[in-house]
Design a protein around this motif. Structure first.
Motif, PDB file in Angstrom:
ATOM      1  N   THR A   1       1.117  -1.223   0.403  1.00 60.35           N
ATOM      2  CA  THR A   1      -0.274   0.101   0.048  1.00 60.35           C
ATOM      3  C   THR A   1       0.666   1.392  -0.119  1.00 60.35           C
ATOM      4  O   THR A   1       0.237   2.502  -0.726  1.00 60.35           O
ATOM      5  N   LEU A   2       1.986   1.362   0.912  1.00 58.70           N
ATOM      6  CA  LEU A   2       3.245   2.322   0.585  1.00 58.70           C
ATOM      7  C   LEU A   2       3.592   2.208  -0.584  1.00 58.70           C
ATOM      8  O   LEU A   2       3.368   3.557  -1.065  1.00 58.70           O
TER       9      LEU A   2
ATOM     10  N   THR B   1       0.999   3.775  -2.860  1.00 56.59           N
ATOM     11  CA  THR B   1       0.623   5.333  -3.002  1.00 56.59           C
ATOM     12  C   THR B   1       1.953   6.120  -3.450  1.00 56.59           C
ATOM     13  O   THR B   1       2.228   7.470  -3.805  1.00 56.59           O
ATOM     14  N   GLY B   2       3.010   6.034  -3.327  1.00 60.53           N
ATOM     15  CA  GLY B   2       4.548   6.840  -3.799  1.00 60.53           C
ATOM     16  C   GLY B   2       4.545   6.872  -4.827  1.00 60.53           C
ATOM     17  O   GLY B   2       4.610   7.799  -5.696  1.00 60.53           O
TER      18      GLY B   2
ATOM     19  N   VAL C   1       1.799   6.278  -6.994  1.00 62.67           N
ATOM     20  CA  VAL C   1       0.593   7.795  -7.775  1.00 62.67           C
ATOM     21  C   VAL C   1       1.082   9.139  -7.248  1.00 62.67           C
ATOM     22  O   VAL C   1       1.167  10.334  -8.074  1.00 62.67           O
ATOM     23  N   LEU C   2       1.665   8.922  -5.745  1.00 61.32           N
ATOM     24  CA  LEU C   2       1.677  10.495  -5.729  1.00 61.32           C
ATOM     25  C   LEU C   2       3.488  10.757  -6.234  1.00 61.32           C
ATOM     26  O   LEU C   2       3.688  12.206  -6.778  1.00 61.32           O
TER      27      LEU C   2
ATOM     28  N   GLY D   1       5.872  11.096  -2.670  1.00 58.63           N
ATOM     29  CA  GLY D   1       5.951  10.011  -3.440  1.00 58.63           C
ATOM     30  C   GLY D   1       7.772   9.606  -3.201  1.00 58.63           C
ATOM     31  O   GLY D   1       6.852   8.168  -2.787  1.00 58.63           O
TER      32      GLY D   1
ATOM     33  N   THR E   1       7.497   7.737   0.432  1.00 58.48           N
ATOM     34  CA  THR E   1       6.916   7.016   1.342  1.00 58.48           C
ATOM     35  C   THR E   1       6.549   5.389   0.025  1.00 58.48           C
ATOM     36  O   THR E   1       6.795   4.754   0.542  1.00 58.48           O
TER      37      THR E   1
END
Length: 699
Positions: free
Chosen positions: A293-294, A297-298, A300-301, A319, A322
């Protein structure tokens, strides 16, 4: 240091300061509402209010379970009253001294009015309105709803939790002290969520009061400043509106903090027994359990940061950070270890002890999950009252107090089924339907009812389960109508009566002796253990109970044993002597007050042959064919007497009573075998039928 000073210092340390905290706070709240306060003291109290709100929030954050902060409803009430009393005190100072300047009500209110909103009236009103909406509409309403639903579900789950605790206790998984603690926690949990449901209304009222106090300060300040102190509109607005906004903000900030604490407490999920994990640790552990999940998320950012027009630095920075942390966490996974999960293998791997051996219940009742309301203590179930009444009636009729009936639920049974066990062995079972009635056919009904065919579990009579609306119709038709609880209670009572001898253990015999010793101490002291052992006494009493003879007249039993114990220690011989002593009670139990006794007798030739084959003890040598024929004829003769409404009884010589009683018990348990010596002189015998090897002959 002298002894006197040491004693004084020790008494000072042991003074109950904690118990005085709440009364002192209440007195302080009342004082602030009534007495005028100096601005410096008001600054101290506002600071104390903010500090108290932070302490409450951190206590809620570090609580492992909601019940670890069980005093929170009371704390919520006290902090709400403290804020309202501060509003009253500050309103008094604002309206009295507001014309002197923005610092008329102290430095704290001035700081909140100038620093937080920049001295802008409109900004201050908007910020105040936003804080009220967040506190009142979002946090307080949500926390109140969670508390309401939790209280409802907790109350609904209490019967199942109580039954689970009783099952663990009966199974030996927990001891009595642990069971009491768990029952107290279940009750405390329901009380806590119910109190939180009501306490959330305090915060809602506090928000409404904050809005009203703000407008009172603004309108009242304008009027007092312009009319009493001849201030211009701009000066009055500069003084009173800023003071009112500062007063509202300095009260709403602690209120928002307390509301956050309430939301954290009631929304906490988990915290099982033995878990030692605060909410911060729980959130972080569950967030970083899955590193994918981390990393996602990184990614996507970072992609968002590469889009033209987006703030590249912020998005790419977070990003990359993470994503790197997720990659590093995948190489160094977190070991999720809950306390109870790690403790279970240790408990399983430990050596077996005697504590692992659960005692067998002498008398047990197991019920399916649909019958739990019949035995729920919290609902004052009728079946529990009936079982208590059965034990009292049994003690009064039979002569000793039976063991407790251990009740537990059993998911392996049918939902409406129940099972009665004696020393771990099933002796009876059945199925009942709560909300319906069993209509038992005693043999003289005048109509047939629609319903589910069944059999009375206690006496084997044909019956029908009918709806509640047909109860009066069944009574009018001649049925015996009973509810589900009565069916179970009657079955239990019947089994207790028929197995009374097995219920009389060594503990019950000792308790019975102690009870008789209160009224006849000399008799008991001379009998047990001087003349007869406790084991022989127990065997004699069990022999009497096995043949349906009650032992209420314990004085006569003890006197008879004291008379004949010197001659023999044989339990069967002593039982025969006791039966002779209790002859009047035996006859009254079977025949009532009738002095003319209708009884069966044996054919003289058969009686003479059996007497010759009787051994020296209580044995009887009889060929199988003759025994089978005798059993068949005794059954037929006894059933004929019962059909005429008379008790089935067989009169035999004293020597043959015990072996024939054992033989007749297998043929017809209701057939009573009496000896000649047991018949009182005042009674006359009328022979109903003569039983012989060739069949019953008329008298």
């Amino acid at each position: 240091m002298s002894a006197a000073s040491t004693t004084q210092a020790g008494g000072w340390r042991h003074f109950p300061w904690r118990s005085l905290a709440a009364p002192m706070l209440v007195v302080m709240i009342l004082g602030m509402m009534i007495l005028p306060l100096h601005p410096l003291l008001l600054d101290l109290l506002f600071t104390f209010n903010i500090a108290l709100a932070l302490i409450v929030l951190l206590a809620a954050v570090y609580a492992n379970r909601p019940l670890d902060f069980a005093a929170f409803p009371s704390v919520l009430l006290l902090t709400t009253l403290l804020r309202l009393s501060l509003n009253v005190a500050s309103t008094r100072i604002v309206l009295l001294n507001g014309h002197t300047g923005p610092d008329a009500a102290g430095k704290v209110i001035e700081a909140f009015g100038h620093f937080l909103v920049g001295g802008n009236f409109a900004v201050g009103l908007v910020v105040f309105a936003i804080l009220v909406v967040i506190n009142f509409v979002v946090i307080t309403k949500g926390a109140g709803r969670i508390a309401e639903v939790s209280a409802r579900f907790t109350l609904d789950a209490m019967p199942g939790k109580q039954m689970a605790i009783d099952a663990d206790l009966n199974a030996g998984l927990i001891n009595e002290q642990q069971a009491r603690r768990r029952r107290a926690e279940v009750a405390q949990e329901a009380d806590f969520y119910g109190a939180m449901d009501g306490a959330s209304k305090f915060v809602r009222g506090d928000a409404v009061a904050g809005i009203l106090i703000l407008f009172i300060n603004i309108v009242g300040g304008f009027a007092i400043g312009m009319l009493q102190h001849d201030l211009s509109a701009a000066t009055a607005a500069n003084n009173y509106i800023l003071l009112a906004i500062g007063d509202g903000l300095v009260a709403q900030v602690p209120a928002l903090v307390i509301s956050m604490a309430a939301g954290l407490v009631v929304s906490r999920v988990g915290g099982a027994e033995g878990e030692n994990e605060d909410i911060g640790s729980q959130i972080m552990r569950q967030l970083i359990t899955h590193p994918h999940t981390l990393m996602i998320t990184g990614v996507v950012l970072t992609v968002l940061g590469l889009i033209p027009g987006m703030p590249h630095f912020a998005f790419i920075l977070f990003g990359a950070a993470t994503g790197w942390y997720g990659w590093w966490r995948s190489r160094h996974p977190v070991v999720v270890s809950m306390p109870e999960q790690s403790a279970a293998p240790v408990a399983d791997a430990s050596e077996a002890t005697w504590d692992d051996l659960a005692p067998v219940d002498v008398l047990g009742l197991e019920v399916g999950y649909r019958l739990i309301p019949l035995v729920d203590r919290n609902q004052e179930a009728e079946l529990l009252k009936r079982i208590k009444a059965i034990r009292k009636k049994f003690a009064a009729e039979v002569g000793f107090l039976p063991p407790q009936v251990h009740i537990r639920d059993n998911l392996e049974l049918r939902p409406s089924g129940y099972r009665i066990s004696l020393k771990g062995v099933t002796v009876g079972e059945g199925e009942v339907y709560p909300g319906m009635y069993m209509a038992i056919n005693p043999g003289r009904v005048s109509a047939t009812l629609p319903g589910t065919a069944a059999t009375d579990p206690a006496f084997g009579l044909p019956a029908i389960w009918v709806e509640a609306a047909l109860r009066d119709q069944a009574l009018a038709a001649g049925y015996t109508v009973v509810d589900a609880g009565t069916v179970v209670a009657t079955h239990l009572n019947h089994l207790m009566q028929s197995h009374a001898g097995q219920l009389l253990g060594r503990t019950e015999v000792q308790s019975l002796i102690d009870h008789v010793a209160r009224s006849a101490p000399k008799l008991i002291d001379d009998l047990v253990p001087k003349q007869i052992s406790l084991a022989v006494l127990q065997r004699v009493l069990q022999n009497l109970l096995d043949e349906g003879v009650h032992i209420r007249d314990m004085r006569s039993i003890a006197e008879t044993l004291a008379e004949f114990a010197a001659a023999t220690q044989d339990a069967a011989a002593l039982t025969a002597q006791v039966r002779i002593t209790l002859g009047r009670a035996i006859i009254q139990t079977h025949f009532g007050s009738d002095r003319n006794l209708e009884m069966l007798v044996l054919d003289p030739d058969l009686e003479r042959m059996l007497a010759q084959n009787a051994g020296a003890g209580d044995g009887l040598v009889i060929e199988p064919g003759l025994a089978e024929n005798l059993v068949r004829e005794l059954t037929a003769a006894g059933q004929r007497l019962e059909a005429l409404g008379q008790p089935a009884a067989l009169l035999v010589p004293d020597r043959l009573r015990l072996p024939l009683a054992r033989l007749a018990k297998r043929a017809l348990p209701r057939l009573k075998v009496l000896a000649h010596a047991e018949i009182p002189e005042a009674c006359s015998i009328r022979v109903s039928a003569m039983v012989g090897a060739r069949g019953p002959l008329p008298a």
